[in-house]
Motif scaffolding. Structure first.
Motif, mmCIF file in Angstrom:
data_model
loop_
_atom_site.group_PDB
_atom_site.id
_atom_site.type_symbol
_atom_site.label_atom_id
_atom_site.label_comp_id
_atom_site.label_asym_id
_atom_site.label_seq_id
_atom_site.Cartn_x
_atom_site.Cartn_y
_atom_site.Cartn_z
ATOM 1 N N GLN A 59 52.797 12.254 -14.608
ATOM 2 C CA GLN A 59 52.546 11.916 -13.215
ATOM 3 C C GLN A 59 51.114 11.425 -13.021
ATOM 4 O O GLN A 59 50.857 10.455 -12.306
ATOM 5 C CB GLN A 59 52.799 13.142 -12.341
ATOM 6 N N LYS A 62 50.542 7.885 -14.375
ATOM 7 C CA LYS A 62 51.106 6.853 -13.501
ATOM 8 C C LYS A 62 50.150 6.515 -12.369
ATOM 9 O O LYS A 62 50.197 5.424 -11.805
ATOM 10 C CB LYS A 62 52.444 7.333 -12.926
ATOM 11 N N GLN A 63 49.279 7.461 -12.046
ATOM 12 C CA GLN A 63 48.283 7.257 -10.995
ATOM 13 C C GLN A 63 46.930 6.820 -11.567
ATOM 14 O O GLN A 63 45.931 6.789 -10.867
ATOM 15 C CB GLN A 63 48.109 8.552 -10.196
ATOM 16 N N GLN A 65 45.234 8.406 -13.869
ATOM 17 C CA GLN A 65 44.381 9.560 -14.114
ATOM 18 C C GLN A 65 44.815 10.244 -15.404
ATOM 19 O O GLN A 65 45.748 9.805 -16.071
ATOM 20 C CB GLN A 65 44.480 10.542 -12.943
#
Length: 220
Positions: A59, A62-63, A65
Motif C-alpha cells: 500500500q 503504491k503511494q 512511500q
C-alpha cells in the motif's frame, strides 16, 4: 484540524481502527541530540524481526512511500529528547504520571481521534505491529505525544512552526546516521527522501524477507 501530519505508524493505527550499511564512523550510534546519544541497540529493541506487514508495504509503495520501522522509532526517540529539553526550559518536565494522564487529550488533539484509554493503546499496538515495530513501543510513542501536547498547551501554540522554533531555541544539535535519513529541523522528523549515496542502503528490518524490505534510496 490536526496540529501536524501523522507518521506511518499513526496512520497504520488509524487504518487498523477503520477496518545503512554505509560509513561506519561513530559505529553503534543511530543519532545524537546535543551530548545525548541514541544507540543502534536503543532502536533495535523495538523492532520486530518479522518486518512490516506485506500488505502495508504494498500500500505504501503504491503511494510512492516505503515502510521504515527503524526510522519511525528513531524519530520518536529523538523527539522525546527534544521535547524534554523544551519543557525543562519552560516550566519543567511533567512526571510520568502527569504524562500518562494527558495521553487521551494528546491523541484527541494530535491524531483527531476519539479513542481513549485501552482502546487507544490497542489501536496503536495494532498499527505498530503491522509497521514492523514491537507492541512495547506503544508506551514510548504515547509519551512522546504527551510531551508534545504539554508544550502546545503550556505555551499556547497555534501552529507547528512555533513548536519547531521552541525546539531550536534549546540549541540542541541533532545528528542522524545516514542509514536512517536526515533530520529535518523544520518538521522535527526524519527525512528519508534526503539524498543518500547510491552505495548506501536504507536501514533494513532484521529477518524481513526481500519482498518486504524498503527499496534502496527509498521514497518519502
Amino acid at each position: 484540524m490536526r496540529f501536524r501530519k501523522l507518521g506511518l505508524v499513526a496512520l497504520a493505527a488509524m487504518l487498523a481502527v477503520a477496518g545503512l550499511a554505509g560509513c561506519r564512523t561513530n559505529v553503534g550510534t543511530a543519532a545524537s541530540v546535543g551530548k545525548s546519544r541514541i544507540s543502534e541497540s536503543d532502536v533495535n529493541r523495538y523492532i520486530n524481526r518479522q518486518g512490516p506487514n506485506a500488505s502495508l508495504v504494498s500500500q505504501a509503495r503504491k503511494q510512492g512511500q516505503d515502510v521504515a520501522p527503524k526510522s519511525e522509532v528513531l524519530q520518536a526517540l529523538v523527539q522525546d529528547k527534544l521535547f524534554r529539553r523544551v519543557l525543562a526550559k519552560n516550566g519543567g518536565v511533567p512526571s510520568a504520571g502527569e504524562l500518562a494522564a494527558s495521553r487521551d487529550a494528546a491523541a484527541a488533539l494530535l491524531f483527531q481521534t476519539q479513542l481513549t484509554g485501552k482502546a487507544l493503546t490497542a489501536a496503536l499496538v495494532t498499527g505498530l505491529v503491522r509497521t514492523g515495530i514491537r507492541a512495547s513501543f506503544a508506551q514510548e510513542y504515547l509519551t512522546v505525544q504527551s510531551l508534545e501536547y504539554t508544550i502546545i498547551k503550556r505555551e499556547n501554540l497555534s501552529q507547528f512552526s512555533d513548536l519547531a522554533k521552541l525546539v531550536k531555541q534549546t540549541g540542541a544539535r541533532v545528528s542522524i546516521s545516514g542509514r536512517y535519513g536526515k533530520w529535518d529541523a523544520a518538521t522535527l522528523q526524519v527525512n528519508r527522501a534526503a539524498a543518500v549515496p547510491s552505495y548506501l542502503k536504507l536501514q533494513p528490518t532484521p529477518g524481513a524477507s526481500a519482498s518486504s524490505q524498503p527499496s534502496t534510496g527509498g521514497g518519502s
